[in-house]
Write an enzyme that holds these catalytic residues in place. Structure first.
Site, short mmCIF file in Angstrom:
data_model
loop_
_atom_site.label_atom_id
_atom_site.label_comp_id
_atom_site.label_asym_id
_atom_site.label_seq_id
_atom_site.Cartn_x
_atom_site.Cartn_y
_atom_site.Cartn_z
N CYS A 1 5.34 -2.27 8.19
CA CYS A 1 5.71 -0.96 8.73
C CYS A 1 5.54 -0.90 10.24
CB CYS A 1 4.90 0.13 8.05
SG CYS A 1 5.31 0.33 6.29
N ASP B 1 0.81 -1.21 0.00
CA ASP B 1 0.00 0.00 0.00
C ASP B 1 0.85 1.27 0.00
OD1 ASP B 1 -2.03 -1.86 0.24
OD2 ASP B 1 -3.18 -0.63 1.63
N CYS C 1 1.26 -8.20 5.19
CA CYS C 1 0.85 -6.81 4.97
C CYS C 1 -0.64 -6.63 4.77
CB CYS C 1 1.68 -6.19 3.85
SG CYS C 1 3.38 -5.86 4.39
N ASP C 2 -1.01 -5.40 4.43
CA ASP C 2 -2.35 -4.86 4.66
C ASP C 2 -3.51 -5.73 4.19
OD1 ASP C 2 -0.59 -2.83 5.27
OD2 ASP C 2 -1.93 -1.26 4.59
N LYS C 3 -3.51 -6.16 2.94
CA LYS C 3 -4.66 -6.91 2.42
C LYS C 3 -4.43 -8.40 2.41
CE LYS C 3 -6.30 -2.93 1.89
NZ LYS C 3 -5.06 -2.29 2.36
N SER D 1 -4.82 4.97 5.54
CA SER D 1 -3.71 4.12 5.95
C SER D 1 -3.71 4.06 7.47
CB SER D 1 -2.39 4.72 5.45
OG SER D 1 -1.30 4.19 6.17
N GLU E 1 -6.75 4.78 0.06
CA GLU E 1 -6.29 5.31 1.34
C GLU E 1 -5.87 6.76 1.17
OE1 GLU E 1 -4.70 1.29 3.59
OE2 GLU E 1 -3.22 2.68 2.76
#
Length: 618
Positions: A197, A81, A122-124, A519, A493
Site C-alpha cells: 500500500c 492485513d 507486506c506487513d508481517k 495499521s 489492528e
C-alpha cells in the site's frame, strides 16, 4: 575457516541418498561444490503486495546461478492485513510473523542452505523473514516487491489530481455525506497496481528500515513495484548473495553476516530513521522482535531516548495527503533521509551493510542532496506509470526533476524539520507503566496535549458499533482493551475504528487508546501497544466509563486521573473474579487452537509481542 553448510548433505558416501534426491531436483555433478542459496519467496494471489512475485524468485535464481551458486526457491505464507481487517481474520496477522520466521528457519536448516535472498513485501512477511535472518545468521540480502503506486482521481471542483490510498476508500465508504458514486470511484481508484500500500504504512516502513539496518539495497523501500528499474534490485541481490557467501565461507569474513551488520548501533540507526520518517507504529514491535532474535539489547528505553532527539524530517500518507512513497523516492528515498540525519550527527555512520561498506559510504554514493553522482540522480527519478496493472517492472516513466527542496519539500533538513519532536513517541504513566506508542507525525499539534473522558469498549467490534452508532462524542477518549497479543489474541489492528472516527468528523476531537495496535494507515491521536496489556493485568483493564484521561505528548505522559486508592480497590475487585479476572465480560469470539497456542506464549508489546518460551511448564 567456516565450512559451507550445504556440504553436510552433498559430500561423503553417507550422503548418497541426499545427493540422489538433490539430483532429482536438477542438480548435476558440478553443482555439489557450489553454495546452495535459498530463495525465500512469498508469492500469493491473495495479496496485492505479493501477487507479482511469482516469477521474481526465478529472476533472482538465474542471477545466483550465473554467479556460480545453486538456487533453491521456497515460499512462505503471507497475510494481507487490509483484507483480514475488521473481522476475525485480523487475529491471525501478527501470529503469522512467528510462523513465517519459524518456516524460514525450518526450511533453511532442514536443507542446510548456505545463504538466503529474502523476497518479502507486506506487513508481517518482512519482519518474519528479518527475525529468521537474525536467528540463522547466514549471509542474506533482502529485496522487497516494492510499493504500490498511489491512486489518483481528478477533483470535480478544481480539476486537480488527488492522491488516494486504501484508507481513503474506507473513510469515504463510511461517511454518510459521500454519495455511492463518489465512494465507488475512490474504491476503484485507491489501489491501482501491485505492490505494498502506497503510504508510509507498515509494509513500506519495514522495507525502508531494512535499508537502514543494512540488509537491503538502496531503493528497496521506495521505488515502485511497477518500475522497470526495480528489476535491477532483484538481479543485483542474486549476484551479491553469492559474493557474500564466498567472503564468509572462503575468506572467513564474518562482517557480512546479519548479526555483524545488525548491531545495536544499526538498530538505533533504523529507529532514528523510523522516528524521522514517521513510520508505522508496528515497526516498534518488529524492531524489538528482530533485536531479540539477534541477541541485541535494544528496548523501549532506547526507542524513547531516540524519539526525544530525532526530529520529523519526512511525511507521507497517512500523515499528509500531499505525499506518498513514490514522492519519498523522488526526494531521494531512504538514503536521502539518512543523509539529513547524518548531517545532523544523529547516526552511527560506521555501521556496515551488504552493498557499500559502511553507512557513511552508502550515503556518499546515494544521497542526492549531498552530492551523489549521476547514477543516483537518475535512479531516484523513477516515477509511477499511472496505468493499473499487476505486472512488475511494466513501465519506465521518470520524473522530470528530483525534489531537492529541503526547506519545504517531502524530505527536509533538521533546520527545516516538520517538527523538532520526532514522528514516533513512547508515552509512560499509570495507564502504561511499560510504555505505549503514538505516531506523532500523524497527530495534529492541537491535540498533542489532550484531556477527555473515557468511553470503554471490550473489543474492536464493540468500538466500531459504538462509533458508527454515535455513542462516541467530541472530547471522548475511546478505550479498546483486551485486544493485546495475549488478550485478543493476536493484537488486532484498529484501522476501522480510527477510520470511522474520521468518517464521523471526530478525527481531531477524540483520542483512542488501546492495548491493540494500528495499521500504518491510521493517523490522529491514536495511542496503542499499551503495556502491560489488559489480559496481563495492565491498568487499561481498570478504566471505567467517564474516567478522565490525560495525554501529554511533549511530556511523554499517559495518565488515568484516578487516585491510587481507587485503582487499588478496582484491582482487588478484578482479581476477585478468579478465572474470569482480566478477561472481557461479554465478548463472543471464537479462538482457534492455533491462536490459543500463540496466546499461551505471547508477551506484551513492550517486548515485541514475541513468544516467551520460559512460560512452557515442563
Amino acid at each position: 575457516m567456516p565450512h559451507y553448510r550445504s556440504r553436510t548433505s552433498t559430500h561423503g558416501r553417507n550422503m548418497a541418498g541426499a545427493r540422489a534426491l538433490w539430483r532429482a531436483t536438477g542438480m548435476k555433478d558440478g553443482d555439489f561444490g557450489k553454495p546452495i542459496i535459498a530463495v525465500v519467496n512469498s508469492f500469493t494471489q491473495f495479496v496485492p503486495g505479493h501477487v507479482h512475485l511469482k516469477d521474481l524468485g526465478a529472476l533472482v535464481a538465474s542471477q545466483i546461478e550465473a554467479a556460480g551458486g545453486v538456487a533453491k526457491e521456497f515460499n512462505t505464507i503471507a497475510v494481507d492485513d487490509g483484507i483480514a481487517m475488521g473481522h476475525g481474520g485480523m487475529l491471525y496477522s501478527l501470529p503469522s510473523r512467528e510462523l513465517i520466521a519459524d518456516s524460514v528457519e525450518y526450511m533453511v536448516n532442514a536443507h542446510c542452505a548456505d545463504a538466503m535472498v529474502c523476497i518479502s513485501n507486506c506487513d508481517k512477511i518482512t519482519p518474519g523473514m528479518l527475525m529468521a535472518a537474525m536467528r540463522l545468521n547466514i549471509p542474506v540480502v533482502f529485496v522487497s516487491g516494492g510499493p504500490m503506486e498511489a491512486g489518483k482521481v481528478v477533483s470535480p471542483t478544481d480539476g486537480k489530481v488527488i492522491k488516494l490510498d486504501l484508507v481513503d476508500a474506507m473513510i469515504k465508504a463510511a461517511d454518510p455525506n459521500v454519495s455511492d458514486a463518489e465512494a465507488e470511484q475512490v474504491e476503484r481508484s485507491a489501489c491501482p497496481t501491485c505492490g505494498s500500500c502506497s503510504g508510509m504504512f507498515t509494509a513500506n516502513s519495514m522495507n525502508c528500515l531494512t535499508e537502514a539496518i543494512g540488509l537491503a539495497l538502496p531503493g528497496n523501500g521506495t521505488i515502485v513495484a511497477t518500475h522497470a528499474w526495480r528489476r535491477g534490485l532483484f538481479e543485483q541481490a542474486g549476484r551479491l548473495v553469492v559474493d557474500l557467501c564466498r567472503r564468509y565461507y572462503e575468506q572467513d569474513d564474518a562482517s557480512v553476516l546479519p548479526r555483524s551488520i545488525a548491531t545495536k548501533a544499526a538498530f538505533e540507526n533504523a529507529m532514528s530513521l523510523d522516528v524521522a520518517m514517521g513510520g508505522s507504529t508496528n515497526t516498534v514491535l518488529h524492531l524489538l522482535a528482530a533485536a531479540q532474535e539477534a541477541g541485541v539489547d535494544f528496548t523501549m528505553a532506547d526507542i524513547d531516548r531516540i524519539s526525544r532527539k530525532v526530529p520529523c524530517l519526512c511525511k507521507a500518507a497517512p500523515a499528509t495527503d500531499k505525499y506518498h512513497i513514490e514522492d519519498v523516492h523522488r526526494a531521494g528515498g531512504i538514503l536521502g533521509i539518512l543523509g539529513e540525519l547524518g548531517r545532523a550527527n544523529l547516526l552511527d555512520l560506521s555501521c556496515g551493510n551488504v552493498h557499500s561498506g559502511t553507512l557513511g559510504q552508502a550515503i556518499a554514493q546515494w544521497d542526492v542532496a549531498g552530492g551523489a553522482g549521476e547514477a543516483a540522480q537518475t535512479f531516484y527519478r523513477a516515477a509511477p506509470g499511472g496505468v493499473p496493472t499487476t505486472v512488475a517492472f511494466s513501465q519506465d516513466k521518470t520524473f522530470l526533476t528530483l525534489d531537492l527542496d529541503r526547506k519545504a519539500g517531502c524530505i527536509r533538513s533538521k533546520e527545516h524539520a516538520y517538527s523538532q519532536d520526532g514522528g514516533l513517541a513512547v508515552l509512560y504513566g499509570n495507564l502504561a507503566e511499560k510504555g505505549c506508542i503514538v505516531k506523532t507525525a500523524g497527530v495534529d499539534e492541537s491535540q498533542w496535549v489532550f484531556t477527555g473522558r473515557a468511553r470503554v469498549f471490550e473489543s474492536q467490534e464493540d468500538a466500531v458499533e459504538g462509533i458508527l452508532g454515535d455513542k462516541v462524542e467530541a472530547g471522548d477518549v475511546v478505550i479498546i482493551r483486551y485486544e493485546g497479543p495475549k488478550g485478543g489474541p493476536g493484537m488486532q489492528e484498529m484501522l476501522y475504528p480510527t477510520s470511522y472516527l474520521k468518517s464521523k468528523g471526530l478525527g481531531k476531537t477524540c483520542a483512542l487508546f488501546t492495548d491493540g495496535r494500528f495499521s500504518g494507515g491510521s493517523s490522529g491521536l491514536v495511542i496503542g501497544h499499551a503495556s502491560p496489556e489488559a489480559a496481563e493485568g495492565g491498568a487499561i483493564g481498570l478504566v471505567e466509563d467517564g474516567d478522565v484521561i490525560e495525554i501529554d505528548i511533549p511530556k511523554r505522559r499517559m495518565h488515568l486521573a484516578v487516585d491510587d486508592a481507587e485503582l487499588a480497590r478496582r484491582r482487588a475487585a478484578m482479581d476477585a473474579r478468579g478465572d474470569k479476572a482480566w478477561q472481557p465480560l461479554d465478548r463472543e469470539r471464537v479462538v482457534s487452537l492455533a491462536l490459543q497456542a500463540y496466546a499461551a506464549l505471547a508477551t506484551s508489546a513492550d517486548r515485541g509481542a514475541v513468544r516467551d518460551l520460559s512460560q512452557i511448564k515442563r
